[in-house]
Write an enzyme that holds these catalytic residues in place. Structure first.
Site, PDB file in Angstrom:
ATOM      1  N   LYS A 202      61.509  55.333  23.898  1.00  0.00           N
ATOM      2  CA  LYS A 202      60.427  54.503  24.421  1.00  0.00           C
ATOM      3  C   LYS A 202      60.651  53.070  23.942  1.00  0.00           C
ATOM      4  CE  LYS A 202      55.389  54.033  24.534  1.00  0.00           C
ATOM      5  NZ  LYS A 202      54.099  54.597  24.059  1.00  0.00           N
ATOM      6  N   LYS A 257      61.314  55.863  28.666  1.00  0.00           N
ATOM      7  CA  LYS A 257      60.190  55.045  29.122  1.00  0.00           C
ATOM      8  C   LYS A 257      60.421  53.594  28.719  1.00  0.00           C
ATOM      9  CE  LYS A 257      55.157  54.611  28.684  1.00  0.00           C
ATOM     10  NZ  LYS A 257      53.945  55.117  28.013  1.00  0.00           N
TER      11      LYS A 257
END
Length: 333
Positions: A202, A257
């Site tokens: 992420k 992400k």
């Protein structure tokens, strides 16, 4: 793989593009409704559908409306829905105790969905930012985000969500060691069947802005950033180290992400590990496509479908996308 082909004109690549039938027969990747996870935002109240200005077409929903959304998703063939809580500043605290309360809005939504639509998988978010007065994913002391103390709190969140009936836990915090701690706690508590889809790679991205509006974290974060725990956008090898660590600690599936700016990471993860790999088409990606579409600058439907097909081409097994119901309807036509 090195392709073998005759020289031109014996080989003409346009032959297999000449008709719709030939294009269908030679298409390498396809998008299916079974690839979709639909993120939804839940808030207090009843009968509430509150528009999110920075995400046109997306609403914060009360629990009763989230249940209705889950039924819609299941009827469309979408296999999973992901619940994110909106929490006002008045409910946020330094100790974030609401995060692991059995009666917080997320856990009530999980129970309601599983009671009404048992066939759909419910995914959750595990991070402290919706409950933290500071807007961070972890505890903040003297301006620093504490890792180990935060992991203890995240384990309590994981257990509370598992008790509520969650099928898939989504740790999105990026603290070190949290997957191993959660897995051990779940096993000890008898939740051996609960799946962990870890936000393993992420990035500290500019594409999260509308999401932070949606969950009420933008004002709490107040211009700060998450660069001491989320990844540097310039790093790629680090993502593979983090993926390997989370898999060794007990993650069942992994996520990259944001999505489209990091398709190279998706490809590397799938090629290196061969595990169920997901991407999150985040709020900023959604807002760009939807905004350009609403202004007539692009064909929104085609751009939406093309963007999702790109995830499949990059090796993803599925995608979290706010477009999920719209896509499902188009694929059913």
């Amino acid at each position: 793989m090195r392709p073998i082909q005759a020289p031109y004109p014996q080989t003409r690549h346009r032959r297999t593009r000449a008709t719709p039938a030939l294009r269908d027969l030679t298409q390498e990747n396809r998008l299916s409704v079974k690839d979709l996870i639909w993120p939804v935002f839940v808030r207090e109240g009843e009968g509430v559908e509150e528009p999110i200005a920075s995400m046109p077409g997306v609403n914060r929903l009360s629990v009763d409306r989230v249940v209705k959304a889950a039924r819609e998703a299941a009827d469309l063939g979408i296999p999973a829905i992901c619940v994110f809580p909106y929490t006002g500043m008045e409910a946020r605290t330094e100790d974030c105790a609401l995060a692991w309360s059995a009666d917080n809005i997320s856990n009530r939504a999980i129970r309601a969905i599983k009671a009404a639509v048992p066939e759909i998988a419910v995914m959750t978010d595990i991070a402290l930012d919706p409950y933290n007065i500071n807007g961070h994913d972890g505890f903040v002391v003297d301006g620093k985000i504490l890792n180990d103390e935060t992991v203890e709190a995240l384990v309590k969140m994981a257990l509370a969500q598992a008790e509520a009936g969650a099928d898939i836990l989504g740790p999105s915090d990026m603290m070190d060691g949290r997957i191993g701690a959660m897995r051990s706690a779940l096993e000890a508590a008898g939740h051996q069947g609960v799946t962990i889809l870890s936000y393993s790679a992420k990035y500290a991205s500019a594409f999260y802005g509308p999401f932070r509006d949606a969950v009420g974290a933008a004002a709490a974060l107040a211009g700060g950033d998450k660069k001491t725990y989320q990844m540097n956008p310039g790093n790629s090898d680090e993502a593979l180290r983090l993926i390997e660590r989370d898999l060794r600690e007990g993650a069942d599936m992994v996520m990259v992400k944001p999505g489209m700016p990091y398709l190279d990471i998706c490809r590397r993860v799938k090629d290196n590990f061969g595990v169920p790999t997901y991407a999150y088409q985040v709020s900023g990606e959604y807002a760009m496509i939807r905004g350009a579409s609403d202004n007539g600058w692009i064909d929104g439907e085609k751009a939406m479908l093309e963007s999702l097909l790109a995830f499949k081409r990059a090796g993803c097994d599925g995608v979290l996308t706010y477009f999920a119901p719209q896509v499902a309807r188009l694929l059913a036509d």
